[in-house]
Enzyme design. Sequence first.
Site, PDB file in Angstrom:
ATOM      1  N   ASP A 173      -9.510  -3.690  -5.855  1.00 12.88           N
ATOM      2  CA  ASP A 173      -8.874  -2.860  -4.838  1.00 12.88           C
ATOM      3  C   ASP A 173      -9.470  -1.453  -4.893  1.00 12.88           C
ATOM      4  OD1 ASP A 173      -7.218  -1.449  -3.150  1.00 12.88           O
ATOM      5  OD2 ASP A 173      -5.367  -2.337  -3.900  1.00 12.88           O
ATOM      6  N   HIS A 181      -7.197  -5.749  -0.547  1.00 13.22           N
ATOM      7  CA  HIS A 181      -6.094  -4.823  -0.339  1.00 13.22           C
ATOM      8  C   HIS A 181      -5.355  -5.157   0.959  1.00 13.22           C
ATOM      9  CE1 HIS A 181      -4.006  -0.935  -0.809  1.00 13.22           C
ATOM     10  NE2 HIS A 181      -4.095  -0.839   0.503  1.00 13.22           N
ATOM     11  N   SER A 196       0.824  -1.199   0.000  1.00 15.39           N
ATOM     12  CA  SER A 196       0.000   0.000   0.000  1.00 15.39           C
ATOM     13  C   SER A 196       0.870   1.267   0.000  1.00 15.39           C
ATOM     14  CB  SER A 196      -0.961  -0.044   1.191  1.00 15.39           C
ATOM     15  OG  SER A 196      -1.950   0.962   1.106  1.00 15.39           O
TER      16      SER A 196
END
Length: 306
Positions: free
Chosen positions: A256, A285, A131
């Site tokens: 996502d 995610h 991320s």
Amino acid sequence: MDSMVEDRRDEPHTDFMYCCGAITETLKFGSCQLHSGHKVLFLIIPGNPGVVGFYKTFMQTLHSMFGYRHPVWAVSHAGHCVPPDTMDIVDDTSSAAEKDVFGINGQIEHKLAFLRKHVPRETSLVLVGHSIGCYIILDMMKRDPELKAVMLFPTIERMALSPQGRVMTPVLCHMRYVAYLPLFLLSLLPERLKSSLIKLVLGGILLKNTVKCVSLFFVANAMYMGGQEMKKVLERDNVTIKKHLKKLIFYYGATDHWCPVQYYHDIKQDFPNGDFRLCENGFRHAFVLDAGREVANMVQCWSKII
């Protein structure tokens, strides 16, 4: 006897330290200190919240897949942990504020400072970003061209325009102080009731150290960093990506909401020779919640080509 030895090798070591003046937690599988015999280190740069305990299953699997040869470490974001009773959030309040250590730029400097102090230059370092950790890694690669990286569910562009970003930007940028009171009240609840509420929020999934992370200061730091992400993660850093393309592997989620699939198609079109992969397994995610082992197996295979 052999199984007992393997079990001991799979026991992680947790440590707390001050880095850039802020409390920092590390989780380490394998050697706790590097020496000349350690040629390769896998270092996890987490998402937000940057809680290393979330990555335990992922790291344990990766460590074992390499036959316990290569240490696998994770370093938390500055202030994204609950310090032991003998330590504070920061050891120098004025210095932490001046450096904005809890902001996105401060977190980048925090990771670079960690490398300078704890990772010898001769170590072949493979960063594994998740991320916003991928955004941090790209900035780190500007300073250290020797780095290699695997980018998992990368939020490296247009975060505020993503489906989840549109929802969270007002909360993180304008309303985060409103959330502090209920979070403070949650932190005061008995552990069992707190566990039940968190499990409900996470859809029935409760990681062992999730409850310990419910701290007003920790959550405030994570939300502050999140607000800066919405404001600063705008255009993709094509210059850095192009320069280091052969040393990067990107793995995008097919569903996502932080990084929609269109972002995958866009970057693949801009860099046709890059290694960009689209998830075919339905991983979310926040893969660490339920697919840490599966993703670690993939990363182990990919690491052979970077």
